[in-house]
Write a protein that holds these residues in place. Sequence first.
Motif, PDB file in Angstrom:
ATOM      1  N   GLY A  38      -6.538  34.542  12.274  1.00 46.34           N
ATOM      2  CA  GLY A  38      -5.817  35.020  11.877  1.00 46.34           C
ATOM      3  C   GLY A  38      -6.107  34.717  10.430  1.00 46.34           C
ATOM      4  O   GLY A  38      -5.549  36.110   9.547  1.00 46.34           O
ATOM      5  N   ALA A  39      -6.953  34.767   9.590  1.00 45.48           N
ATOM      6  CA  ALA A  39      -7.072  34.829   8.488  1.00 45.48           C
ATOM      7  C   ALA A  39      -7.727  36.103   8.708  1.00 45.48           C
ATOM      8  O   ALA A  39      -7.738  36.847   7.184  1.00 45.48           O
ATOM      9  CB  ALA A  39      -8.449  33.838   7.859  1.00 45.48           C
ATOM     10  N   VAL A  40      -9.312  36.352  10.022  1.00 42.22           N
ATOM     11  CA  VAL A  40      -9.350  37.354   9.375  1.00 42.22           C
ATOM     12  C   VAL A  40      -8.647  38.545   9.837  1.00 42.22           C
ATOM     13  O   VAL A  40      -8.341  39.928   8.740  1.00 42.22           O
ATOM     14  CB  VAL A  40     -10.587  37.790  10.564  1.00 42.22           C
ATOM     15  CG1 VAL A  40     -10.715  39.013  11.613  1.00 42.22           C
ATOM     16  CG2 VAL A  40     -11.578  37.413  10.748  1.00 42.22           C
ATOM     17  N   PHE A  41      -7.363  38.168  10.916  1.00 44.62           N
ATOM     18  CA  PHE A  41      -6.097  39.819  10.504  1.00 44.62           C
ATOM     19  C   PHE A  41      -5.399  39.267   8.785  1.00 44.62           C
ATOM     20  O   PHE A  41      -4.740  40.632   9.194  1.00 44.62           O
ATOM     21  CB  PHE A  41      -5.027  39.364  12.057  1.00 44.62           C
ATOM     22  CG  PHE A  41      -5.949  39.927  13.256  1.00 44.62           C
ATOM     23  CD1 PHE A  41      -5.976  41.576  13.667  1.00 44.62           C
ATOM     24  CD2 PHE A  41      -7.216  38.912  14.446  1.00 44.62           C
ATOM     25  CE1 PHE A  41      -7.034  42.017  14.619  1.00 44.62           C
ATOM     26  CE2 PHE A  41      -7.050  39.268  14.900  1.00 44.62           C
ATOM     27  CZ  PHE A  41      -7.723  40.411  15.767  1.00 44.62           C
ATOM     28  N   GLY A  42      -5.457  38.856   8.447  1.00 42.94           N
ATOM     29  CA  GLY A  42      -4.834  38.627   7.309  1.00 42.94           C
ATOM     30  C   GLY A  42      -5.357  39.463   6.764  1.00 42.94           C
ATOM     31  O   GLY A  42      -5.287  40.189   5.232  1.00 42.94           O
ATOM     32  N   LYS A  46      -4.340  44.038   5.233  1.00 42.08           N
ATOM     33  CA  LYS A  46      -4.647  44.459   3.522  1.00 42.08           C
ATOM     34  C   LYS A  46      -5.335  45.543   3.506  1.00 42.08           C
ATOM     35  O   LYS A  46      -4.726  46.026   2.831  1.00 42.08           O
ATOM     36  CB  LYS A  46      -5.104  43.084   2.573  1.00 42.08           C
ATOM     37  CG  LYS A  46      -4.192  41.895   2.131  1.00 42.08           C
ATOM     38  CD  LYS A  46      -3.232  41.704   2.113  1.00 42.08           C
ATOM     39  CE  LYS A  46      -2.396  40.175   1.572  1.00 42.08           C
ATOM     40  NZ  LYS A  46      -1.147  40.198   1.138  1.00 42.08           N
ATOM     41  N   ILE A  47      -5.725  45.560   4.751  1.00 38.57           N
ATOM     42  CA  ILE A  47      -6.545  46.855   4.766  1.00 38.57           C
ATOM     43  C   ILE A  47      -6.407  48.213   5.001  1.00 38.57           C
ATOM     44  O   ILE A  47      -5.992  49.020   4.189  1.00 38.57           O
ATOM     45  CB  ILE A  47      -8.010  46.645   4.703  1.00 38.57           C
ATOM     46  CG1 ILE A  47      -8.404  46.234   4.402  1.00 38.57           C
ATOM     47  CG2 ILE A  47      -8.800  47.701   5.527  1.00 38.57           C
ATOM     48  CD1 ILE A  47     -10.065  45.399   4.885  1.00 38.57           C
ATOM     49  N   ALA A  48      -5.191  48.156   6.340  1.00 44.40           N
ATOM     50  CA  ALA A  48      -4.341  48.514   6.667  1.00 44.40           C
ATOM     51  C   ALA A  48      -3.871  48.113   8.493  1.00 44.40           C
ATOM     52  O   ALA A  48      -3.429  47.136   8.028  1.00 44.40           O
ATOM     53  CB  ALA A  48      -5.678  49.782   8.076  1.00 44.40           C
TER      54      ALA A  48
END
Length: 162
Positions: A38-42, A46-48
């Motif tokens: 979840g943190a990685v996808f969060g 923010k990037i894309a």
Amino acid sequence: MELKEAFLKVVRDNYANFEGRARRKEYWMYILTVLIIGAVFGILGKIASLFTYISGLVSLALFIPGIAVTVRRLHDTNKSGWFILVFFIPFIGWIYLFYLLVLEGDKASNQYGPDPKAIENGSNHPFNQSQDPFGSSRPQDPFGSSQPSNPAPPAPDKDPFA
């Protein structure tokens, strides 16, 4: 059990398995992996914005195994899977559910199956043996007697009324 092994055990091997028991380690390793994902996808969201949609699909895919491993964790503490609904009691419900999830599971078999810790560690593991709070060593004779500390019991007397 590594992080990857625990995650794959829940997702691949027990995707929608609501029967049996799950160890604390299995449950919390799965939760940690889900939080990392979840943190990685969060961050990627923010990037894309594409990653925000992918994150939603991943969360949806991990919802059922999350419920299943929670139910099996409750089974390990000898509680019904329906105790997951305690979460909806305002304020104290999630505290009690957290307590049940942190609680150590039953050391022996219960109505939901055998002890997963005993199966994983083997029945000869010291943590699976019954514990004697006063130590399991034999008391030593303080006078250094050469007699055995556990003498054989005397032979039973014959019944005089027989």
